[in-house]
Scaffold this motif. Structure first.
Motif, PDB file in Angstrom:
ATOM      1  N   GLY A 163       0.824  -1.204   0.000  1.00 54.83           N
ATOM      2  CA  GLY A 163       0.000   0.000   0.000  1.00 54.83           C
ATOM      3  C   GLY A 163       0.854   1.247   0.000  1.00 54.83           C
ATOM      4  N   GLY A 164       0.178   2.397   0.118  1.00 54.20           N
ATOM      5  CA  GLY A 164       0.865   3.676   0.145  1.00 54.20           C
ATOM      6  C   GLY A 164       0.449   4.565  -1.011  1.00 54.20           C
ATOM      7  N   THR A 165       0.932   5.801  -0.961  1.00 61.33           N
ATOM      8  CA  THR A 165       0.615   6.803  -1.973  1.00 61.33           C
ATOM      9  C   THR A 165       1.886   7.175  -2.714  1.00 61.33           C
ATOM     10  OG1 THR A 165      -1.183   7.648  -0.595  1.00 61.33           O
ATOM     11  CG2 THR A 165      -0.398   9.094  -2.346  1.00 61.33           C
ATOM     12  N   CYS A 166       1.803   7.181  -4.039  1.00 63.36           N
ATOM     13  CA  CYS A 166       2.949   7.439  -4.901  1.00 63.36           C
ATOM     14  C   CYS A 166       2.773   8.757  -5.646  1.00 63.36           C
ATOM     15  CB  CYS A 166       3.089   6.297  -5.911  1.00 63.36           C
ATOM     16  SG  CYS A 166       4.425   6.500  -7.105  1.00 63.36           S
ATOM     17  N   LEU A 167       3.858   9.525  -5.746  1.00 61.52           N
ATOM     18  CA  LEU A 167       3.912  10.738  -6.548  1.00 61.52           C
ATOM     19  C   LEU A 167       4.906  10.520  -7.680  1.00 61.52           C
ATOM     20  CD1 LEU A 167       3.473  13.759  -7.195  1.00 61.52           C
ATOM     21  CD2 LEU A 167       5.244  14.271  -5.501  1.00 61.52           C
ATOM     22  N   ASP A 168       4.441  10.671  -8.921  1.00 64.17           N
ATOM     23  CA  ASP A 168       5.299  10.617 -10.106  1.00 64.17           C
ATOM     24  C   ASP A 168       5.260  12.015 -10.702  1.00 64.17           C
ATOM     25  OD1 ASP A 168       6.825   9.927 -12.277  1.00 64.17           O
ATOM     26  OD2 ASP A 168       5.456   8.396 -13.047  1.00 64.17           O
ATOM     27  N   LEU A 169       6.253  12.837 -10.357  1.00 62.54           N
ATOM     28  CA  LEU A 169       6.164  14.278 -10.597  1.00 62.54           C
ATOM     29  C   LEU A 169       6.493  14.710 -12.023  1.00 62.54           C
ATOM     30  CD1 LEU A 169       5.347  16.810  -9.102  1.00 62.54           C
ATOM     31  CD2 LEU A 169       7.700  17.056  -8.331  1.00 62.54           C
ATOM     32  N   ASP A 201       2.567  22.516 -14.227  1.00 61.24           N
ATOM     33  CA  ASP A 201       3.954  22.671 -13.822  1.00 61.24           C
ATOM     34  C   ASP A 201       4.149  22.001 -12.450  1.00 61.24           C
ATOM     35  OD1 ASP A 201       6.594  24.297 -14.084  1.00 61.24           O
ATOM     36  OD2 ASP A 201       5.836  24.744 -12.066  1.00 61.24           O
ATOM     37  N   TYR A 202       5.309  21.442 -12.228  1.00 59.21           N
ATOM     38  CA  TYR A 202       5.568  20.717 -10.989  1.00 59.21           C
ATOM     39  C   TYR A 202       5.374  21.595  -9.748  1.00 59.21           C
ATOM     40  CZ  TYR A 202      10.176  22.820 -10.284  1.00 59.21           C
ATOM     41  OH  TYR A 202      11.194  23.697 -10.048  1.00 59.21           O
ATOM     42  N   ARG A 203       5.723  22.876  -9.832  1.00 60.33           N
ATOM     43  CA  ARG A 203       5.578  23.760  -8.664  1.00 60.33           C
ATOM     44  C   ARG A 203       4.109  23.925  -8.286  1.00 60.33           C
ATOM     45  NH1 ARG A 203      10.115  26.375 -11.628  1.00 60.33           N
ATOM     46  NH2 ARG A 203       8.468  26.826 -13.111  1.00 60.33           N
ATOM     47  N   LYS A 204       3.254  24.130  -9.296  1.00 56.25           N
ATOM     48  CA  LYS A 204       1.818  24.255  -9.041  1.00 56.25           C
ATOM     49  C   LYS A 204       1.260  22.954  -8.489  1.00 56.25           C
ATOM     50  CE  LYS A 204       0.850  27.863 -12.402  1.00 56.25           C
ATOM     51  NZ  LYS A 204       0.194  28.210 -13.666  1.00 56.25           N
ATOM     52  N   ALA A 205       1.743  21.843  -9.018  1.00 61.14           N
ATOM     53  CA  ALA A 205       1.283  20.539  -8.537  1.00 61.14           C
ATOM     54  C   ALA A 205       1.654  20.337  -7.069  1.00 61.14           C
ATOM     55  CB  ALA A 205       1.865  19.417  -9.398  1.00 61.14           C
ATOM     56  N   LEU A 206       2.886  20.670  -6.704  1.00 57.08           N
ATOM     57  CA  LEU A 206       3.310  20.524  -5.305  1.00 57.08           C
ATOM     58  C   LEU A 206       2.461  21.391  -4.381  1.00 57.08           C
ATOM     59  CD1 LEU A 206       7.203  20.403  -5.714  1.00 57.08           C
ATOM     60  CD2 LEU A 206       5.680  18.521  -5.041  1.00 57.08           C
ATOM     61  N   GLU A 207       2.177  22.617  -4.799  1.00 55.74           N
ATOM     62  CA  GLU A 207       1.319  23.500  -3.998  1.00 55.74           C
ATOM     63  C   GLU A 207      -0.077  22.905  -3.854  1.00 55.74           C
ATOM     64  OE1 GLU A 207       1.860  26.119  -2.151  1.00 55.74           O
ATOM     65  OE2 GLU A 207       3.950  26.447  -2.711  1.00 55.74           O
TER      66      GLU A 207
END
Length: 185
Positions: free
Chosen positions: A42-48, A98-104
């Motif tokens: 299990g767990g949550t994955c981020l593929d940025l 964009d990755y920055r917007k996604a992280l926010e």
């Protein structure tokens, strides 16, 4: 390109027809997941910087509960969405931004990750700042693994609360797997 193991094993994936992405070969993907798994509980994955979404889909196939894929290119976004549809994946989300917007956005959503896949274009030199953002905003679970692919000369060095779990070089690139010890460790 195909899924190597797990629930979606042997299923073919579409790839992005563009020079702006570099899909991870099946052999390198298999090596990577043998180093970090090979399976997950299990767990949550981020593929940025998801490209075609192959690494994130492989993580889901091998037991991750949820996947958040991000790519700012429309072609990549379409291919990821098509791959999710073709495999009937309902626990994965794709964002064209964009990755920055996604992280926010993920910070606002209160997401916390167990696996982070970072493979941005080599010229960006942003892996450390992304990791710092994730730590500063409490977005990593204790034991989170962060997979970083970059040029050898851009290899990262780590201090507490991280340690280098495994490392492998492939020609001019380096694959680093970093583990997060957590804030209370």
């Amino acid at each position: 390109m195909r899924v190597i193991a797990g629930k979606y094993r042997s299923r073919r994936l579409k790839t992005v027809d563009s020079s702006a992405t570099r899909p991870t070969t099946d052999k390198n993907k298999e090596n990577l997941f043998n180093m970090i798994g090979p399976y997950f509980q299990g767990g949550t994955c981020l593929d940025l910087f998801a490209g075609s979404g192959g690494l994130g889909i492989e993580a889901l196939s091998r037991g991750m509960d949820e996947l958040y894929s991000v790519d700012k290119q429309y072609k990549a976004f379409q291919v990821i969405r098509d791959n999710f549809e073709a495999l009937n994946i309902e626990n994965a989300y794709v964002y064209k931004m964009d990755y920055r917007k996604a992280l926010e956005k993920f910070k606002e959503m209160g997401l916390v990750f167990d696996l982070v896949l970072l493979d941005p274009p080599y010229s960006m030199k942003i892996n450390q700042s992304i990791i710092d953002f994730l730590v500063d905003n409490h977005m990593l679970n204790d034991g989170c693994m962060i997979v970083v692919e970059d040029k050898i000369e851009e290899a990262l060095t780590f201090n507490e609360p991280f340690y280098l779990y495994k490392q492998q070089t492939y020609g001019i690139t380096i694959l680093q797997i970093i583990k997060y010890k957590g804030e209370s460790s």
